[in-house]
Design a protein around this motif. Structure first.
Motif, PDB file in Angstrom:
ATOM      1  N   GLN A  70       3.830   1.593  -1.281  1.00 57.72           N
ATOM      2  CA  GLN A  70       4.373   1.784  -2.630  1.00 57.72           C
ATOM      3  C   GLN A  70       3.302   2.314  -3.584  1.00 57.72           C
ATOM      4  OE1 GLN A  70       6.060  -1.989  -3.776  1.00 57.72           O
ATOM      5  NE2 GLN A  70       7.786  -1.823  -2.339  1.00 57.72           N
ATOM      6  N   GLU A  71       2.084   1.768  -3.438  1.00 52.65           N
ATOM      7  CA  GLU A  71       1.001   2.262  -4.300  1.00 52.65           C
ATOM      8  C   GLU A  71       0.711   3.739  -4.038  1.00 52.65           C
ATOM      9  OE1 GLU A  71      -2.448  -0.090  -3.807  1.00 52.65           O
ATOM     10  OE2 GLU A  71      -1.790  -1.664  -5.187  1.00 52.65           O
ATOM     11  N   ILE A  72       0.679   4.102  -2.738  1.00 51.45           N
ATOM     12  CA  ILE A  72       0.409   5.501  -2.389  1.00 51.45           C
ATOM     13  C   ILE A  72       1.518   6.405  -2.908  1.00 51.45           C
ATOM     14  CG2 ILE A  72       0.234   7.099  -0.443  1.00 51.45           C
ATOM     15  CD1 ILE A  72      -1.164   4.849   1.090  1.00 51.45           C
ATOM     16  N   GLY A  83       3.455   5.818  -5.439  1.00 50.49           N
ATOM     17  CA  GLY A  83       3.328   5.906  -6.887  1.00 50.49           C
ATOM     18  C   GLY A  83       2.206   6.841  -7.310  1.00 50.49           C
ATOM     19  N   LYS A  84       1.052   6.744  -6.610  1.00 51.08           N
ATOM     20  CA  LYS A  84      -0.066   7.639  -6.918  1.00 51.08           C
ATOM     21  C   LYS A  84       0.313   9.099  -6.652  1.00 51.08           C
ATOM     22  CE  LYS A  84      -3.018   4.411  -8.035  1.00 51.08           C
ATOM     23  NZ  LYS A  84      -3.502   4.266  -9.437  1.00 51.08           N
ATOM     24  N   ASN A  85       1.036   9.317  -5.540  1.00 46.53           N
ATOM     25  CA  ASN A  85       1.449  10.689  -5.231  1.00 46.53           C
ATOM     26  C   ASN A  85       2.393  11.228  -6.301  1.00 46.53           C
ATOM     27  OD1 ASN A  85      -0.038  10.888  -2.869  1.00 46.53           O
ATOM     28  ND2 ASN A  85       1.599  10.047  -1.599  1.00 46.53           N
ATOM     29  N   ARG A  86       3.301  10.375  -6.767  1.00 47.96           N
ATOM     30  CA  ARG A  86       4.201  10.834  -7.832  1.00 47.96           C
ATOM     31  C   ARG A  86       3.413  11.176  -9.098  1.00 47.96           C
ATOM     32  NH1 ARG A  86       7.521   6.649  -5.823  1.00 47.96           N
ATOM     33  NH2 ARG A  86       6.782   5.241  -7.450  1.00 47.96           N
ATOM     34  N   GLN A  87       2.457  10.292  -9.426  1.00 51.35           N
ATOM     35  CA  GLN A  87       1.641  10.570 -10.608  1.00 51.35           C
ATOM     36  C   GLN A  87       0.845  11.865 -10.442  1.00 51.35           C
ATOM     37  OE1 GLN A  87      -0.790   7.158 -11.357  1.00 51.35           O
ATOM     38  NE2 GLN A  87       0.944   5.787 -11.789  1.00 51.35           N
ATOM     39  N   LEU A  88       0.284  12.052  -9.230  1.00 52.56           N
ATOM     40  CA  LEU A  88      -0.479  13.274  -8.992  1.00 52.56           C
ATOM     41  C   LEU A  88       0.406  14.508  -9.094  1.00 52.56           C
ATOM     42  CD1 LEU A  88      -2.768  12.181  -6.013  1.00 52.56           C
ATOM     43  CD2 LEU A  88      -3.482  12.699  -8.354  1.00 52.56           C
ATOM     44  N   ASN A  89       1.609  14.415  -8.521  1.00 47.67           N
ATOM     45  CA  ASN A  89       2.540  15.553  -8.601  1.00 47.67           C
ATOM     46  C   ASN A  89       2.919  15.845 -10.052  1.00 47.67           C
ATOM     47  OD1 ASN A  89       2.555  15.936  -5.826  1.00 47.67           O
ATOM     48  ND2 ASN A  89       4.255  14.516  -5.517  1.00 47.67           N
ATOM     49  N   HIS A  99       0.828  -1.213   0.000  1.00 45.94           N
ATOM     50  CA  HIS A  99       0.000   0.000   0.000  1.00 45.94           C
ATOM     51  C   HIS A  99       0.864   1.266   0.000  1.00 45.94           C
ATOM     52  CE1 HIS A  99      -3.797  -1.918   0.117  1.00 45.94           C
ATOM     53  NE2 HIS A  99      -3.681  -2.433   1.342  1.00 45.94           N
TER      54      HIS A  99
END
Length: 246
Positions: free
Chosen positions: A112-114, A116-122, A110
């Motif tokens: 790592q997923e978070i 990754g999602k934060n990087r994508q959002l940024n 979780h």
């Protein structure tokens, strides 16, 4: 004759002596009776107290027995509680060991997923901001100077933003000031007129400041030797900001 008188005297003395002896004997009898009564009374009290002592000793014996029984039951209960706690802790430790690896792996997944999602959002936010800035710049360069109906989204002092600032001014400072004036027993109409006068004075001050800046800008444009950098930042927009801040 003399002998007769002596006998009478002796008889009187004997009678007096016997009387005294009898009184003494009666007094001794009374003392003995009183002593016997007192002794009987004391014996009764002693027996009564002995009965009380016997009863208390019996009660104490019963209490000691009950205390011993309770101590035995308490010890047994504590033993059972400790055993239950030991078994409970053992079961919890077993469950923890069995599930720790799964929980750690799940948390890591979780995390790592978070991340990754934060990087994508940024990245998306950066791309969005870059695209918006580029679009705003292009649109502003091509349209805003020639069409007043199209707003520059990158302009913090565009009409909509100024409207929001005026609304915030009304919701915050204007409302607070209005409540203070009402608290001073000022009529609603007078309070509104008072605040309106303040706002109009701010507008007049900013307009005067705008005219002064424009005159200075014209002056430096006519005399290029003077520093013009401080006059190239859209003074009319800053005048509107000045009105809101006042």
């Amino acid at each position: 004759m003399k002998t007769q008188e002596e006998l009478e005297v002796k008889n009187i003395k004997i009678t007096e002596f016997e009387r005294r002896e009898k009184e003494r004997a009666d007094e001794i009898t009374k003392i003995k009776e009183a002593h016997s009564n007192e002794k009987a009374k004391l014996n009764g009290e002693i027996k009564s107290r002995q009965d009380i002592v016997t009863r208390l000793e019996k009660n104490l014996e019963n209490l000691n027995w009950e205390n011993t029984t309770l101590q035995a039951k308490t010890a047994e209960a504590e033993k059972k509680i400790k055993e239950n706690e030991r078994q409970y802790n053992k079961a919890i430790e077993k469950l923890y060991k069995e599930n720790k690896a799964k929980i750690d792996a799940l948390l890591e997944h979780h995390a790592q997923e978070i991340a990754g999602k934060n990087r994508q959002l940024n990245e998306l936010a950066l791309e969005r901001d870059d695209m918006r800035n580029r679009f705003s710049k292009l649109a502003g360069d091509k349209l805003t100077n020639q069409n007043a109906d199209i707003a520059d989204l990158s302009d913090p002092n565009r009409a909509m933003k100024l409207s929001e600032k005026f609304g915030q001014l009304y919701d915050d400072e204007w409302t607070d000031a209005f409540e203070v004036l009402k608290g001073k027993k000022m009529l609603v109409k007078d309070a509104i007129q008072f605040l309106l006068d303040i706002l109009q004075r701010c507008v007049a001050f900013c307009a005067k400041l705008r005219d002064t800046q424009m005159d200075s800008l014209k002056n430096v444009l006519l005399h290029p030797s003077q520093d013009v950098s401080m006059f190239l930042s859209e003074p009319r927009k800053h005048v509107c900001v000045c009105i809101v801040c006042c």
